[in-house]
Design a protein around this motif. Structure first.
Motif, PDB file in Angstrom:
ATOM      1  N   ASP A 154     -53.570  78.482  64.750  1.00 10.76           N
ATOM      2  CA  ASP A 154     -54.897  77.842  64.678  1.00 10.76           C
ATOM      3  C   ASP A 154     -54.790  76.386  64.235  1.00 10.76           C
ATOM      4  N   SER A 155     -53.946  76.135  63.236  1.00 12.06           N
ATOM      5  CA  SER A 155     -53.823  74.768  62.712  1.00 12.06           C
ATOM      6  C   SER A 155     -53.110  73.859  63.708  1.00 12.06           C
ATOM      7  N   ALA A 156     -52.092  74.380  64.400  1.00 11.45           N
ATOM      8  CA  ALA A 156     -51.389  73.570  65.399  1.00 11.45           C
ATOM      9  C   ALA A 156     -52.318  73.226  66.557  1.00 11.45           C
ATOM     10  N   ASN A 157     -53.115  74.187  66.995  1.00  8.95           N
ATOM     11  CA  ASN A 157     -54.096  73.942  68.062  1.00  8.95           C
ATOM     12  C   ASN A 157     -55.108  72.881  67.628  1.00  8.95           C
ATOM     13  N   ALA A 158     -55.613  73.010  66.408  1.00  7.29           N
ATOM     14  CA  ALA A 158     -56.583  72.036  65.899  1.00  7.29           C
ATOM     15  C   ALA A 158     -55.968  70.650  65.791  1.00  7.29           C
ATOM     16  N   ALA A 159     -54.675  70.583  65.440  1.00  6.22           N
ATOM     17  CA  ALA A 159     -54.010  69.285  65.314  1.00  6.22           C
ATOM     18  C   ALA A 159     -53.880  68.585  66.665  1.00  6.22           C
ATOM     19  N   LEU A 160     -53.596  69.351  67.729  1.00  5.59           N
ATOM     20  CA  LEU A 160     -53.540  68.751  69.065  1.00  5.59           C
ATOM     21  C   LEU A 160     -54.912  68.210  69.463  1.00  5.59           C
ATOM     22  N   LEU A 161     -55.946  68.940  69.139  1.00  2.58           N
ATOM     23  CA  LEU A 161     -57.308  68.478  69.430  1.00  2.58           C
ATOM     24  C   LEU A 161     -57.650  67.247  68.605  1.00  2.58           C
ATOM     25  N   ALA A 162     -57.179  67.212  67.363  1.00  4.58           N
ATOM     26  CA  ALA A 162     -57.407  66.034  66.514  1.00  4.58           C
ATOM     27  C   ALA A 162     -56.691  64.818  67.079  1.00  4.58           C
ATOM     28  N   ALA A 163     -55.515  65.034  67.686  1.00  2.00           N
ATOM     29  CA  ALA A 163     -54.777  63.926  68.299  1.00  2.00           C
ATOM     30  C   ALA A 163     -55.575  63.318  69.440  1.00  2.00           C
ATOM     31  N   GLU A 164     -56.260  64.145  70.188  1.00  2.20           N
ATOM     32  CA  GLU A 164     -57.078  63.638  71.289  1.00  2.20           C
ATOM     33  C   GLU A 164     -58.229  62.775  70.782  1.00  2.20           C
ATOM     34  N   ALA A 165     -58.607  63.000  69.527  1.00  2.00           N
ATOM     35  CA  ALA A 165     -59.671  62.190  68.920  1.00  2.00           C
ATOM     36  C   ALA A 165     -59.102  61.029  68.110  1.00  2.00           C
ATOM     37  N   GLY A 166     -57.765  60.850  68.158  1.00  2.00           N
ATOM     38  CA  GLY A 166     -57.138  59.768  67.400  1.00  2.00           C
ATOM     39  C   GLY A 166     -57.082  60.026  65.913  1.00  2.00           C
ATOM     40  N   LYS A 167     -57.099  61.307  65.496  1.00  2.00           N
ATOM     41  CA  LYS A 167     -57.137  61.653  64.075  1.00  2.00           C
ATOM     42  C   LYS A 167     -55.995  62.585  63.675  1.00  2.00           C
ATOM     43  N   PHE A 168     -54.929  62.601  64.458  1.00  2.00           N
ATOM     44  CA  PHE A 168     -53.849  63.539  64.156  1.00  2.00           C
ATOM     45  C   PHE A 168     -53.234  63.289  62.781  1.00  2.00           C
TER      46      PHE A 168
END
Length: 270
Positions: A154-168
């Motif tokens: 769950d956290s790894a998936n959320a981190a990839l999504l955060a990267a798409e928002a420039g917030k990784f």
């Protein structure tokens, strides 16, 4: 023997028998009293044991659920570091940097948290200076090691999504700064979504992607690829050879992290 004497002897025998009977009754009563005390003592021990067991269960559940309802405090970084998602990898820094470093980690791995504490700021400084590029592989290696299972994925998936928002980087640093304990409860999807909001991710696609596990399959494929890549295997002693986190690779070579000056050395050699 005269009649008076026989009468007296009979009376003594009767008194002795009566005394013996009373004594037996007294002994039995005493024994019954002893049983009562023993029973009371046993009950007392049982009550104490139950109290300890119940208290232990309450403490264990409280410890296991330590992250429940907790707000993850957002971490921020002042450095301007480019980031983008490349499949299951997040690429940080200048693509033309002379050194590329691959970091393989898991958000639930305590040794990975130690790595971030020791080298995280050094890496950011060298990223900001354009000296290195970092390819960050957040893997669901410990997906079964939370209760309930799933936090690593769950956290790894959320981190990839955060990267798409420039917030990784901020998302990554926040999770490591307040890392759940391995084997205990990890942060749930709603807490991960709230962290994204607190970091300024307003696009509804982020929350939707966290809830649906948008990149779960991609991450599991990456985990399989990495675990089968023998070039990433290490000798952990005792005949145990395989992949583990954290693993850091530069130019195809696994870095010896026991050398605390490894980062300066790889930059100096570029």
């Amino acid at each position: 023997m005269g009649g008076a004497e026989r009468t007296a002897r009979k009376r003594r025998q009767q008194q002795w028998a009566a005394g013996r009977t009373d004594g037996g009754a007294a002994v039995a009563a005493a024994r019954r009293g002893g049983d009562g005390k023993r029973i009371a003592a046993i009950i007392g021990v049982v009550v104490v044991v139950l109290a300890v067991v119940i208290g232990g269960i309450v403490w264990t559940n409280a410890s296991k659920n330590a992250t429940e309802g907790l707000t993850i405090q957002p971490q921020t970084t002042q450095a301007e570091i480019a980031e983008r998602r490349d499949g299951a990898v997040v690429v940080l820094g200048d693509e033309n940097a002379p050194v590329t470093i691959d970091v393989y980690a898991d958000f639930l791995c305590p040794v990975c948290a130690n790595f971030e504490q020791q080298y995280g700021q050094q890496l950011k400084d060298k990223l900001a200076a354009g000296q290195v590029q970092v390819r960050q592989h957040m893997l669901p290696m410990l997906v079964e090691q939370s209760d309930p299972p799933g936090y690593s994925l769950d956290s790894a998936n959320a981190a990839l999504l955060a990267a798409e928002a420039g917030k990784f980087l901020e998302f990554h640093d926040s999770l490591f700064a307040q890392q759940p304990e391995e084997g205990k409860r990890g942060y749930d999807k709603q807490q991960l979504i709230q962290l994204g909001r607190d970091l300024g991710i307003t696009d509804p696609a982020f929350a939707e992607g966290v809830r649906s596990g948008k990149y779960d399959d991609l991450l599991q494929q990456e985990m399989k690829r990495v675990s089968e890549d023998t070039s990433l295997h290490r000798d952990f002693g005792g005949g145990n050879v395989g992949f583990g986190t954290p693993t850091v690779v530069v130019d195809g070579e696994i870095v010896d992290l026991s050398d605390t000056g490894w980062l300066d050395k790889v930059v100096a050699a570029s």
